[in-house]
Each structure stands twice: as C-alpha cells, then as structure tokens.
Design an enzyme around this catalytic site. Structure first.
Site, PDB file in Angstrom:
ATOM      1  N   MET A  28       0.844  -1.199   0.000  1.00  0.00           N
ATOM      2  CA  MET A  28       0.000   0.000   0.000  1.00  0.00           C
ATOM      3  C   MET A  28       0.880   1.251   0.000  1.00  0.00           C
ATOM      4  O   MET A  28       0.386   2.356   0.270  1.00  0.00           O
ATOM      5  CB  MET A  28      -0.931  -0.011   1.210  1.00  0.00           C
ATOM      6  CG  MET A  28      -1.904  -1.188   1.164  1.00  0.00           C
ATOM      7  SD  MET A  28      -3.410  -0.905   2.098  1.00  0.00           S
ATOM      8  CE  MET A  28      -2.752  -0.676   3.745  1.00  0.00           C
ATOM      9  N   LEU A  31       6.673   3.352   1.650  1.00  0.00           N
ATOM     10  CA  LEU A  31       7.598   2.219   1.791  1.00  0.00           C
ATOM     11  C   LEU A  31       8.638   2.420   2.884  1.00  0.00           C
ATOM     12  O   LEU A  31       9.112   3.529   3.119  1.00  0.00           O
ATOM     13  CB  LEU A  31       8.308   1.975   0.454  1.00  0.00           C
ATOM     14  CG  LEU A  31       7.387   1.737  -0.744  1.00  0.00           C
ATOM     15  CD1 LEU A  31       8.217   1.445  -1.991  1.00  0.00           C
ATOM     16  CD2 LEU A  31       6.401   0.605  -0.480  1.00  0.00           C
ATOM     17  N   HIS A  32       8.975   1.317   3.520  1.00  0.00           N
ATOM     18  CA  HIS A  32      10.066   1.276   4.488  1.00  0.00           C
ATOM     19  C   HIS A  32      10.878   0.009   4.213  1.00  0.00           C
ATOM     20  O   HIS A  32      10.571  -0.734   3.265  1.00  0.00           O
ATOM     21  CB  HIS A  32       9.519   1.316   5.924  1.00  0.00           C
ATOM     22  CG  HIS A  32       8.436   0.317   6.199  1.00  0.00           C
ATOM     23  ND1 HIS A  32       8.655  -1.043   6.143  1.00  0.00           N
ATOM     24  CD2 HIS A  32       7.119   0.461   6.500  1.00  0.00           C
ATOM     25  CE1 HIS A  32       7.537  -1.684   6.427  1.00  0.00           C
ATOM     26  NE2 HIS A  32       6.580  -0.790   6.635  1.00  0.00           N
ATOM     27  N   GLY A  34      10.905  -2.829   5.470  1.00  0.00           N
ATOM     28  CA  GLY A  34      10.120  -4.070   5.420  1.00  0.00           C
ATOM     29  C   GLY A  34       9.689  -4.364   3.989  1.00  0.00           C
ATOM     30  O   GLY A  34       9.901  -5.466   3.462  1.00  0.00           O
ATOM     31  N   HIS A  35       9.103  -3.363   3.336  1.00  0.00           N
ATOM     32  CA  HIS A  35       8.680  -3.532   1.934  1.00  0.00           C
ATOM     33  C   HIS A  35       9.899  -3.779   1.034  1.00  0.00           C
ATOM     34  O   HIS A  35       9.854  -4.619   0.136  1.00  0.00           O
ATOM     35  CB  HIS A  35       7.982  -2.265   1.423  1.00  0.00           C
ATOM     36  CG  HIS A  35       6.781  -1.831   2.205  1.00  0.00           C
ATOM     37  ND1 HIS A  35       6.767  -0.700   2.986  1.00  0.00           N
ATOM     38  CD2 HIS A  35       5.541  -2.375   2.315  1.00  0.00           C
ATOM     39  CE1 HIS A  35       5.572  -0.552   3.538  1.00  0.00           C
ATOM     40  NE2 HIS A  35       4.807  -1.560   3.157  1.00  0.00           N
ATOM     41  N   LYS A 154       5.025 -10.193   8.984  1.00  0.00           N
ATOM     42  CA  LYS A 154       4.507  -9.158   9.893  1.00  0.00           C
ATOM     43  C   LYS A 154       2.980  -9.252   9.964  1.00  0.00           C
ATOM     44  O   LYS A 154       2.384  -9.124  11.016  1.00  0.00           O
ATOM     45  CB  LYS A 154       4.967  -7.795   9.375  1.00  0.00           C
ATOM     46  CG  LYS A 154       4.122  -6.612   9.763  1.00  0.00           C
ATOM     47  CD  LYS A 154       4.599  -6.062  11.053  1.00  0.00           C
ATOM     48  CE  LYS A 154       3.985  -4.748  11.471  1.00  0.00           C
ATOM     49  NZ  LYS A 154       2.722  -4.386  10.914  1.00  0.00           N
ATOM     50  N   ASP A 155       2.359  -9.463   8.800  1.00  0.00           N
ATOM     51  CA  ASP A 155       0.902  -9.635   8.744  1.00  0.00           C
ATOM     52  C   ASP A 155       0.644 -11.129   8.582  1.00  0.00           C
ATOM     53  O   ASP A 155       0.284 -11.603   7.504  1.00  0.00           O
ATOM     54  CB  ASP A 155       0.334  -8.826   7.575  1.00  0.00           C
ATOM     55  CG  ASP A 155       0.656  -7.354   7.724  1.00  0.00           C
ATOM     56  OD1 ASP A 155       0.009  -6.700   8.536  1.00  0.00           O
ATOM     57  OD2 ASP A 155       1.603  -6.872   7.068  1.00  0.00           O
TER      58      ASP A 155
HETATM   59  P1  AMP Z   1       1.440  -2.941   3.470  1.00  0.00           P
HETATM   60  O1  AMP Z   1       1.945  -1.867   2.572  1.00  0.00           O
HETATM   61  O2  AMP Z   1       1.427  -2.550   4.909  1.00  0.00           O
HETATM   62  O3  AMP Z   1       0.141  -3.542   2.994  1.00  0.00           O
HETATM   63  O4  AMP Z   1       2.494  -4.125   3.394  1.00  0.00           O
HETATM   64  C1  AMP Z   1       2.856  -4.687   2.174  1.00  0.00           C
HETATM   65  C2  AMP Z   1       3.664  -5.936   2.426  1.00  0.00           C
HETATM   66  O5  AMP Z   1       4.825  -5.601   3.186  1.00  0.00           O
HETATM   67  C3  AMP Z   1       2.890  -6.985   3.236  1.00  0.00           C
HETATM   68  O6  AMP Z   1       3.178  -8.271   2.724  1.00  0.00           O
HETATM   69  C4  AMP Z   1       3.447  -6.785   4.621  1.00  0.00           C
HETATM   70  O7  AMP Z   1       3.353  -7.944   5.425  1.00  0.00           O
HETATM   71  C5  AMP Z   1       4.890  -6.444   4.315  1.00  0.00           C
HETATM   72  N1  AMP Z   1       5.491  -5.758   5.460  1.00  0.00           N
HETATM   73  C6  AMP Z   1       5.019  -4.673   6.105  1.00  0.00           C
HETATM   74  N2  AMP Z   1       5.803  -4.356   7.165  1.00  0.00           N
HETATM   75  C7  AMP Z   1       6.783  -5.293   7.187  1.00  0.00           C
HETATM   76  C8  AMP Z   1       7.903  -5.535   8.052  1.00  0.00           C
HETATM   77  N3  AMP Z   1       8.170  -4.758   9.100  1.00  0.00           N
HETATM   78  N4  AMP Z   1       8.709  -6.589   7.762  1.00  0.00           N
HETATM   79  C9  AMP Z   1       8.449  -7.393   6.700  1.00  0.00           C
HETATM   80  N5  AMP Z   1       7.416  -7.220   5.864  1.00  0.00           N
HETATM   81  C10 AMP Z   1       6.590  -6.183   6.097  1.00  0.00           C
END
Ligand code: AMP
Length: 284
Positions: A28, A31-32, A34-35, A154-155
C-alpha cells in the site's frame, strides 16, 4: 530500470509483452525497509519484478484510516530506484493506479472470501478486512500473473489467508513469506508507526519484548505452554492488548495441544493506532 504505470491499460500493455517469469510484491506504499526487503528478495529471484502501490479501499472499515493513510509515491519511487541500483540488469514495473476504479471498475460486484481464517483474531476486530485483502490480491494476481508473490510475516494472518486462497483456487503462484524487519530496539516497521508520538513509540517497545518473554517462557517445550498461558493471562490485565494469543501456526486453531509450531499473535492499541506483531515458536 524502474517503470511507473498509473493505469491498468498501460499495465496490461507491458505485461502482455513480457515473456519472462514475473515476481510480484503487493503493497500500500509509504515504503520502508520491510517492503524493500520483499523487493530485494524478488529481485534476487526474478529478472523482472512487478510492484504494486495501492491503498485498497476494500480492506478498510468505515471508521478506519483510509483517508489519512500516508501516500508518498515520489519518495517510494526514490527508495525503489535506490535499491535497483544494486540490480542494474533487472527491471521493476511499479503499478500505482491513479484511481481505485483502475483496479475495481465495478467495485461492488466482486468479493473473494477465505472462510474460517478470515473471521478470527484480526478479522473479528475488523469485519470484512480479509475479504478486502483477498479480493484485491486476487485481482492483482490476475493482472500481474506472477510466478511468485512475496508477503511479510509481519501480517501473519494475511499471509495465511493468501496462502489458503491460492491453494483452494489452485492458482499456480508460489507464496513466499518473508521475515519481519524491525527497528534496532525491536518495534516492527510499519507505515502506521509514524502516527505515534515519541512517548507512544517508546511504550510500543513492550510489544516485541513481551513476545520475546513469552517465547523464552515456552523455551520450545510443550510442557511450558500452560505456564506461558498463565503469563499471558496476567499480561492481558492491560486493556490495551486487543489480543495476545498463542495459536497453531498452520491453522490458527486455538487448540495447540499437538502443534509443532505455534504463533504468538499480538495487537496493542496505542491511542488510535493498532500495532501488530507476532512471532513463531517451534515446539518439541
Ligand atoms: P502494506 O503496505 O502494509 O500492505 O504491506 C505490504 C507488504 O509488506 C505486506 O506483505 C506486509 O506484510 C509487508 N510488510 C510490512 N511491514 C513489514 C515488516 N516490518 N517486515 C516485513 N514485511 C513487512
């Protein structure tokens, strides 16, 4: 090379000409690291990676943060470009639809529901959330036609829902679960962390510390699970835990008496922000 596309028409044009297998990372945005860790892994495995940035209205409840969710496309593209410098021969196609209608032209007509997994824990607190997630991921899979797709653990419940969807619908896509990236002190990275005040941020360290303590109490031994449960019960006197539970890591069943791997899932309420974390524990 990074190519940004803002419409589904452009995406379809590019994708239909691609003959190589495709890796896919749905996000979504905002970005950090994790992404970025997901993209990095995808780039090590594929010549071309599709990366979506889409704040999916279907996965937000009526009183949730859809409108204020951070949208930072320019900064996101910079981060992606920075990473791709290390992969000069690889290609990244970023799909950031300019409007939700690009993804869901007839928004109300589709719904993908993974029964069971979607209505417990996070799904109980956020009714319809995982239907929104499954529906958008199904749609994005249809558009990207990936060979592998990368999700963060994480999710964790989301990862299980997607894995189940792909299995049930026999979609020929490998789902790769990636480790949680954390700040040095332990807080799991999240786009929502920026909602936290400095005080809330320091309090939030208790989440990862608690998961570590419970893991230590279990010490991989089935015999210690009841002690861990007693410990959790005392922790739950703090009403800010939305939940803090040990579940089977495959099924999320509450019955962990025979589980070989359990997951400890936690959500802590910090003002209006809900912070998710989890960890996996092998049981001997
Ligand atoms: P989001 O943008 O929050 O929907 O996350 C997109 C993807 O990045 C999802 O598969 C999340 O699980 C993954 N994600 C988010 N935060 C982290 C994190 N801290 N470490 C690893 N993956 C992450």
């Amino acid at each position: 090379m990074v190519t940004l596309v803002r419409t589904t028409q452009e995406l379809n044009d590019i994708r239909s000409k691609e003959t190589r297998p495709v890796g896919f990372v749905p996000t979504m945005g905002n970005l950090h690291q994790g992404h970025i860790s997901l993209l990095e892994r995808a780039l090590t495995e594929y010549e071309v990676v599709y990366f979506s940035i889409f704040v999916n209205p279907k996965q937000f409840g009526p009183n949730e943060d859809f409108n204020r969710y951070p949208r930072t496309l320019e900064q996101d593209i910079n981060l992606i470009e920075e990473l791709t410098k290390r992969f000069p021969k690889k290609e990244v196609v970023v799909y950031s639809p300019k409007d939700p209608q690009e993804v869901f032209p007839e928004s109300k007509n589709q719904n993908v529901s993974v029964l069971g997994l979607s209505t417990m824990l996070e799904g109980k607190i956020r009714p319809g959330h995982f239907d929104g997630v499954a529906t958008v991921v199904y749609r994005l899979f249809e558009l990207m036609k990936p060979t592998s797709a990368y999700f963060g653990l994480k999710d964790f419940q989301q990862y299980l829902v997607i894995r189940q969807m792909v299995k049930d619908l026999q979609m020929p896509i490998k789902i790769v679960g990636m480790p949680i990236i954390r700040e040095a002190e332990g807080l799991a990275l999240s786009s929502r962390n920026q909602y936290l005040s400095p005080e809330q941020k320091s309090t939030s360290l208790l989440i990862s510390r608690t998961l570590k303590e419970i893991t230590k109490t279990i010490n991989n031994k089935r015999a210690n699970l009841s002690q861990a449960q007693t410990f959790i019960s005392t922790l739950l006197k703090d009403p800010n835990w939305n939940y803090l539970e040990m579940r089977d890591a495959e099924t999320l069943s509450e019955d962990i008496s025979h589980s070989k791997q359990i997951t400890i899932l936690a959500v802590y309420q910090m003002g209006t922000t809900r912070l998710l974390d989890n960890t996996q524990v092998e049981i001997e």
